[in-house]
Design an enzyme around this catalytic site. Sequence first.
Site, PDB file in Angstrom:
ATOM      1  N   ASP A  96       0.842  -1.184   0.000  1.00  0.00           N
ATOM      2  CA  ASP A  96       0.000   0.000   0.000  1.00  0.00           C
ATOM      3  C   ASP A  96       0.886   1.245   0.000  1.00  0.00           C
ATOM      4  O   ASP A  96       1.648   1.479   0.943  1.00  0.00           O
ATOM      5  CB  ASP A  96      -0.863  -0.052   1.278  1.00  0.00           C
ATOM      6  CG  ASP A  96      -2.131   0.756   1.181  1.00  0.00           C
ATOM      7  OD1 ASP A  96      -2.120   1.809   0.517  1.00  0.00           O
ATOM      8  OD2 ASP A  96      -3.135   0.337   1.797  1.00  0.00           O
ATOM      9  N   ASP A 196      -2.913   4.807  -2.314  1.00  0.00           N
ATOM     10  CA  ASP A 196      -3.840   5.504  -1.429  1.00  0.00           C
ATOM     11  C   ASP A 196      -4.254   6.863  -2.028  1.00  0.00           C
ATOM     12  O   ASP A 196      -3.396   7.596  -2.536  1.00  0.00           O
ATOM     13  CB  ASP A 196      -3.129   5.727  -0.080  1.00  0.00           C
ATOM     14  CG  ASP A 196      -4.067   6.202   1.007  1.00  0.00           C
ATOM     15  OD1 ASP A 196      -5.063   5.512   1.270  1.00  0.00           O
ATOM     16  OD2 ASP A 196      -3.791   7.268   1.611  1.00  0.00           O
ATOM     17  N   GLU A 246      -6.890   4.098  -5.309  1.00  0.00           N
ATOM     18  CA  GLU A 246      -8.059   4.496  -4.531  1.00  0.00           C
ATOM     19  C   GLU A 246      -8.445   5.911  -4.964  1.00  0.00           C
ATOM     20  O   GLU A 246      -7.640   6.834  -4.841  1.00  0.00           O
ATOM     21  CB  GLU A 246      -7.741   4.477  -3.032  1.00  0.00           C
ATOM     22  CG  GLU A 246      -8.985   4.722  -2.207  1.00  0.00           C
ATOM     23  CD  GLU A 246      -8.698   5.213  -0.799  1.00  0.00           C
ATOM     24  OE1 GLU A 246      -9.533   4.988   0.074  1.00  0.00           O
ATOM     25  OE2 GLU A 246      -7.639   5.834  -0.566  1.00  0.00           O
ATOM     26  N   HIS A 320     -11.160  -1.288   5.133  1.00  0.00           N
ATOM     27  CA  HIS A 320     -10.883  -0.855   6.504  1.00  0.00           C
ATOM     28  C   HIS A 320     -11.451   0.529   6.815  1.00  0.00           C
ATOM     29  O   HIS A 320     -11.268   1.016   7.925  1.00  0.00           O
ATOM     30  CB  HIS A 320      -9.368  -0.864   6.714  1.00  0.00           C
ATOM     31  CG  HIS A 320      -8.684   0.103   5.795  1.00  0.00           C
ATOM     32  ND1 HIS A 320      -8.611  -0.095   4.432  1.00  0.00           N
ATOM     33  CD2 HIS A 320      -8.082   1.300   6.028  1.00  0.00           C
ATOM     34  CE1 HIS A 320      -7.989   0.926   3.871  1.00  0.00           C
ATOM     35  NE2 HIS A 320      -7.652   1.787   4.819  1.00  0.00           N
ATOM     36  N   ASP A 321     -12.078   1.182   5.831  1.00  0.00           N
ATOM     37  CA  ASP A 321     -12.681   2.495   6.066  1.00  0.00           C
ATOM     38  C   ASP A 321     -14.201   2.436   6.092  1.00  0.00           C
ATOM     39  O   ASP A 321     -14.863   3.470   6.241  1.00  0.00           O
ATOM     40  CB  ASP A 321     -12.293   3.480   4.943  1.00  0.00           C
ATOM     41  CG  ASP A 321     -10.801   3.779   4.902  1.00  0.00           C
ATOM     42  OD1 ASP A 321     -10.148   3.715   5.959  1.00  0.00           O
ATOM     43  OD2 ASP A 321     -10.295   4.074   3.802  1.00  0.00           O
TER      44      ASP A 321
HETATM   45  O1  TEU Z   1      -8.765   6.680   2.646  1.00  0.00           O
HETATM   46  C1  TEU Z   1      -9.183   7.808   1.958  1.00  0.00           C
HETATM   47  C2  TEU Z   1     -10.543   8.222   2.170  1.00  0.00           C
HETATM   48  O2  TEU Z   1     -11.026   8.992   1.351  1.00  0.00           O
HETATM   49  C3  TEU Z   1     -11.318   7.703   3.329  1.00  0.00           C
HETATM   50  O3  TEU Z   1     -10.477   7.564   4.410  1.00  0.00           O
HETATM   51  C4  TEU Z   1     -12.396   8.643   3.718  1.00  0.00           C
HETATM   52  O4  TEU Z   1     -11.999   9.949   3.467  1.00  0.00           O
HETATM   53  C5  TEU Z   1     -12.651   8.504   5.181  1.00  0.00           C
HETATM   54  O5  TEU Z   1     -13.155   7.248   5.413  1.00  0.00           O
HETATM   55  C6  TEU Z   1     -13.534   9.608   5.663  1.00  0.00           C
HETATM   56  O6  TEU Z   1     -14.872   9.273   5.585  1.00  0.00           O
HETATM   57  C7  TEU Z   1      -7.421   6.344   2.600  1.00  0.00           C
HETATM   58  C8  TEU Z   1      -7.176   5.178   3.524  1.00  0.00           C
HETATM   59  O7  TEU Z   1      -7.881   4.056   3.056  1.00  0.00           O
HETATM   60  C9  TEU Z   1      -7.553   5.575   4.918  1.00  0.00           C
HETATM   61  O8  TEU Z   1      -7.451   4.516   5.814  1.00  0.00           O
HETATM   62  C10 TEU Z   1      -6.626   6.699   5.312  1.00  0.00           C
HETATM   63  O9  TEU Z   1      -7.007   7.203   6.565  1.00  0.00           O
HETATM   64  C11 TEU Z   1      -6.656   7.844   4.302  1.00  0.00           C
HETATM   65  O10 TEU Z   1      -6.563   7.401   2.963  1.00  0.00           O
HETATM   66  C12 TEU Z   1      -5.482   8.763   4.529  1.00  0.00           C
HETATM   67  O11 TEU Z   1      -4.292   8.127   4.152  1.00  0.00           O
END
Ligand code: TEU
Length: 542
Positions: A96, A196, A246, A320-321
């Site tokens: 990642d 990312d 992403e 994971h989000d």
């Molecule tokens: O996520 C980007 C992202 O757009 C989401 O985190 C979203 O903004 C967030 O869930 C708010 O609702 C990536 C990664 O997957 C995340 O884990 C990181 O925190 C983020 O980038 C920053 O690197």
Amino acid sequence: MSSFRNSTVYQIYIKSYCDSNGDGIGDLNGIRSRLDYLKSLGIDYIWITPFFKSPMNDNGYDVADYYSINPMFGTMEDAEALIREADERGIGLMFDMVFNHTSTEHEWFQKALAGDPKYMDYYIFRDPVDGHAPTNWVSKFGGNAWEYVPSLSKYYLHLFDVSQADLNWENPQVREELKNVIRFWKEKGVRGFRFDVVNLISKPDVLEDDFVGDGRRFYTDGPRIHQHLKELVQDTGIADMMTVGEMSSTSLDNCLRYANPAEKELKMVFSFHHLKVDYKGGEKWALMDPDFKALRDLLCKWQEGMQAGGAWNALFWCNHDQPRAVSRFGDDRKYWKESAKMLATLIHMMRGTPYIYQGEEIGMTNAGYTSIDQYRDVESTNYYDILCAEGKSAEEALHIIGERSRDNGRTPMQWDASEFAGFTTGEPWLSIPANHSYINVETEEKDEDSILAYYKKLVQLRKDHEIIADGDIHFLETGTDDVIAYERTLGDEKLTVYCNLRGTEVPNAYSAKGDILICNYAVEDVTDSTLKPYEARVIVNR
Ligand code: TEU
Ligand code: CA
């Protein structure tokens, strides 16, 4: 190694997968100990979330050194052994790459803070405007996206946490540094990369206030994004590797370029529009039941649109989000098994590469926490405070966080029914839902009708039937918002997929004839076209 079109990717959130040394935190050796399990699932690639040196304010998405392993997760030898042992099982690893920002603890940022002009130009520093922040842009984790550094009399930009400073991609030295990171891991035998929030890297030359939104329209799919991606891919020689970007709040037009082979950018993209169909007014922290009509229309738009433009989708519900799909779009109680299998069928039969997020394959649910103290995620704790400050009661705020928190997807992997679910022998870093007594790998491995067994079938079907990997897709009108249906065609072959999104029967749902390829109920008579609650049927048409 299989082509990316008939491959399935498995995502591991390392902190929550398997702990090898009893400190309550998942690690590289924990993953190594589960490779045979992953092999038995039939997956082709594993994407592991970041395990590089980091202060862990955002669980590793705040990288302090791209070349060293966070000791909490293991050593470089462990990483090398993992790559080798996965490879021996025909599984490729995807690392990642968090290239939009670094941790403020990164050496580059520390030098910038000390006033070194070379490194200040690695980031986005700006003078105050009228004594305040350069723009009104809002951080994705809440609050203004600029932080003032008194010793420099300047602000720096952070689209995420204040400890995640955005890199300046317009500086060629920054681009070279990041290419070197890719070259380093490629050399170690990594087979692919996940990038990312990669569509946020290109900021405009002039930064201005956003009077209608939070600023995202200025930097999302920004001015030089395609140029930067092409350069990164070409100069590191990863055009033929497995890559996924992403894409935050992106557009179909841009994704047609990001994920079209002719453009030599990426193999595929994650887009998130289908995961906002339960955001009231488009707002993550405003609850609403999922709008299945909107879901159907978005899936149709992206599936048929990407196909028309020769581009390729990543297919996913969970990561994971995100909260757990079965809790969010299905029914995690009465129809737990049926709805988890239906949701899996809906995306695994589409055109694209499916991603399984750890625990999804056993139907893991939302966390069900009852106190704000159980949450660890920076976004959740920030927003709890914001919601309370906006006047919500503590109870309401907790309810919203309970539905929307990223920690819902981060609870430890449920391996067995023992006290800490076989995840750790120590105290887990994040509490484990009580339902691990029956939702766990060990139990489901013994059950032929389990969600786990069903996922294995789906992964294998993609390998056995070219039509799933390579067929065209066309969405069907079903006359009801409760059923999503589409057909896949290849030459004179045809598959039709029907998914009932509701816990109620739908009579006379279709007129297709044929044999069942896979279904989440035992179907005696395929001509009986009544769909049971959350039923998913895939029919090989004659
Ligand atoms: O996520 C980007 C992202 O757009 C989401 O985190 C979203 O903004 C967030 O869930 C708010 O609702 C990536 C990664 O997957 C995340 O884990 C990181 O925190 C983020 O980038 C920053 O690197
Ligand atoms: Ca550990």
